[in-house]
Design a protein around this motif. Structure first.
Motif, PDB file in Angstrom:
ATOM      1  N   GLU A  47      -9.761   2.853  -3.992  1.00 15.33           N
ATOM      2  CA  GLU A  47     -10.482   3.299  -2.797  1.00 15.33           C
ATOM      3  C   GLU A  47     -11.987   3.319  -3.051  1.00 15.33           C
ATOM      4  O   GLU A  47     -12.776   2.999  -2.153  1.00 15.33           O
ATOM      5  N   ARG A 152      -5.573  -0.387   5.242  1.00 10.09           N
ATOM      6  CA  ARG A 152      -4.777  -0.908   4.139  1.00 10.09           C
ATOM      7  C   ARG A 152      -5.118  -0.163   2.853  1.00 10.09           C
ATOM      8  O   ARG A 152      -6.161   0.475   2.749  1.00 10.09           O
ATOM      9  N   THR A 153      -4.261  -0.272   1.851  1.00 10.45           N
ATOM     10  CA  THR A 153      -4.472   0.442   0.587  1.00 10.45           C
ATOM     11  C   THR A 153      -4.512  -0.492  -0.628  1.00 10.45           C
ATOM     12  O   THR A 153      -4.648  -0.019  -1.751  1.00 10.45           O
ATOM     13  N   ARG A 159      -7.211  -7.192  -0.154  1.00  8.53           N
ATOM     14  CA  ARG A 159      -7.472  -6.908   1.271  1.00  8.53           C
ATOM     15  C   ARG A 159      -8.256  -8.036   1.923  1.00  8.53           C
ATOM     16  O   ARG A 159      -7.924  -8.482   3.036  1.00  8.53           O
TER      17      ARG A 159
END
Length: 217
Positions: A47, A152-153, A159
């Protein structure tokens, strides 16, 4: 053609990021800037990476037709600006360019096989972005891509690549690699612990003449 650049950086690597900024500012890019991570331990490493990557991508909006994002541990190869410009002009279709092809993860044998079939000036092609060390994106793709991956993660490079995968646009990898990777700089995500694990296949050594040949990974 107007090309902008954002350096995707972590405050721990400020000295390296500023050195990279000086190198890029000496070239005829329209705008060069550093985008630092602003997140701490309250979020996961992926993140934190995405927080910086997203803002680095947004940095290019309104500054030109194409935008480069290079990470703070990227190493520029000779004739960097001329080779990036030439790659964009020779690109078989308007899509994402990766300036780096790595030797280790995710499929070293498969990727090495493709690299061995290529000569300098060829393209490698794959339906995902495998590394985020250096990329070139059409500026008008940035906002649609960020909207597509919102929430999204997955890791940063995954991504970005998902947008191109879902829209049936392959990613083109320059051969030779136009950026290398500083293997002496420890990964903030725990990648490439062994020496030599985070270096590019065949870094460029001078001006590249693009052939138009495409080799699938």
């Amino acid at each position: 053609m107007r090309l902008s650049v954002a350096i995707m950086a972590h405050p721990k690597r400020r000295e390296r990021a500023e050195q990279l900024e000086r190198e890029l500012a000496a070239m005829p890019f329209t705008t060069v800037g550093i985008v630092y991570n602003e997140k701490g331990e309250e979020v996961t490493p992926h993140e934190r990476e995405w927080h910086t990557g997203e803002r680095s991508l947004r940095f290019g909006i309104g500054k030109g037709e194409w935008h480069l994002v290079v990470q703070d541990d990227a190493v520029l190869t000779p004739n960097f600006y001329e080779n990036v410009l030439g790659a964009i002009q020779a690109l078989p279709q308007k899509t994402l360019i990766s300036l780096y092809t790595g030797q280790a993860r995710p499929w070293p044998q498969r990727i090495t096989h493709a690299v061995n079939k290529a000569i300098d000036g060829d393209w490698l092609r794959f339906w995902m972005l495998l590394w985020g060390v250096g990329l070139v994106i059409p500026t008008d793709h940035i906002e649609p891509m960020l909207e597509f991956v919102e929430g999204r993660t997955e890791p940063y490079d995954t991504r970005v690549g998902m947008f191109y995968n879902r829209n049936m646009m392959p990613v083109y990898y320059t051969m030779p690699s136009l950026v290398d990777h500083n293997d002496d700089t420890a990964s903030l995500l725990g990648h490439g612990i062994l020496p030599g694990a985070r270096v590019a296949h065949r870094p460029a050594t001078g001006l590249v003449t693009w052939t138009g040949t495409v080799i699938d990974i």
